[in-house]
Design an enzyme around this catalytic site. Structure first.
Site, PDB file in Angstrom:
ATOM      1  CG  ASN A 136      37.792  35.587  34.538  1.00 30.26           C
ATOM      2  OD1 ASN A 136      38.762  34.545  35.630  1.00 30.26           O
ATOM      3  ND2 ASN A 136      38.372  36.065  34.627  1.00 30.26           N
ATOM      4  CG  HIS A 138      41.038  33.795  35.575  1.00 31.33           C
ATOM      5  ND1 HIS A 138      41.403  34.941  35.499  1.00 31.33           N
ATOM      6  CD2 HIS A 138      41.769  33.099  36.710  1.00 31.33           C
ATOM      7  CE1 HIS A 138      42.275  35.222  36.805  1.00 31.33           C
ATOM      8  NE2 HIS A 138      41.883  34.203  37.263  1.00 31.33           N
ATOM      9  CD  GLU A 143      41.546  36.699  31.797  1.00 34.70           C
ATOM     10  OE1 GLU A 143      41.330  35.789  32.725  1.00 34.70           O
ATOM     11  OE2 GLU A 143      40.949  38.255  32.288  1.00 34.70           O
TER      12      GLU A 143
END
Ligand code: PGA
Length: 249
Positions: A136, A138, A143
């Protein structure tokens, strides 16, 4: 940004280990920022091998890990304390007092975060930061978010990260929901950053992070602004890059 594309995971890991070893030779008391996960595992093994066979000396170096789960004791096999001991620290001669990993069991997590940033500052900032990248986008456990978190902080882990990291746990319900992570400013303050990625599952996010817009929804995209970023990829992770002038080894 310098992008190095290696033929496979082993070559990528050797290249990363060479940069770490070079840093250590130039500055034996270097401060390293270290990552966990599958990606840097072989880099650590190669470096440990060089300590054992060539005497690569970590005795004056210091390290700060990026992150740790909240609520996992350091003896827990899924903790990042355990990972680092098993994959690196037990195999080299870094002084135990020079090793720093956030304490996810701290009774006061806010104080733990604040103290961690102060310790990095007192060490004189990170000379060389090793990073992996999540699917994602990160880095550490920063995050995707509407804004970049600057300093070390407690993170509520996203579902994608919980799912991705469940491979290290007996089942997904055992993955902690919270973690402590160095923030983006802390990471960006490192003098040099090496970003590692391998495998085709990382190809899309690598291309977005390195060639797309800088956006906190893809936290690694901020690395485009770092003045000394070395990206080391295997061919699979590089397959969606439009960059033609990357160095091929
Ligand atoms: P991985 O994790 O190295 O296990 O792919 C990278 C990350 O989540 O930062």
């Amino acid at each position: 940004m310098r992008i190095i594309i290696e033929k496979d995971y082993e070559a990528m890991s050797k290249q990363a280990a060479n940069i770490v070893a070079g840093q250590l030779s130039l500055k034996p008391d270097s401060v390293f920022g270290l990552a966990t996960g599958s990606t840097p595992q072989l880099t650590y093994r190669i470096l440990a091998g060089r300590y054992q066979t060539d005497g690569l000396d970590f005795s004056r170096a210091t390290s700060f890990n990026l992150d740790e789960y909240v609520g996992l004791d350091e003896a827990a096999p899924d903790s990042y304390h355990y990972y680092m001991a098993a994959n690196f620290f037990n195999l080299i001669n870094m002084e135990r007092s020079h090793i720093h990993i956030p304490n996810g069991m701290a009774p006061d997590l806010a104080a733990e975060c604040c103290g961690y940033d102060q310790a990095i500052h007192q060490a004189g900032a990170i000379d060389l930061q090793i990073l992996g990248i999540g699917n994602n986008g990160h880095i550490g456990f920063n995050e995707p978010n509407p804004s970049f978190e600057a300093t070390t902080h407690v993170v509520h882990l996203g579902q994608e990260t919980i799912q991705a990291n469940s491979r290290f746990f007996s089942n997904v319900t055992k993955v902690p929901r919270y973690a402590i992570s160095m923030g983006i400013k802390t990471i960006m303050n490192a003098r040099r950053i090496i970003l590692l990625a391998n495998g085709s599952s990382k190809a899309t996010i690598v291309a977005k992070a390195l060639c797309g817009a800088i956006n906190p929804e893809i936290p690694a995209s901020i690395l485009q602004l770092h003045p000394d970023l070395i990206v080391i990829l295997d061919q699979e992770a590089a397959e969606q890059l439009a960059v033609q002038d990357a160095l091929m080894f």
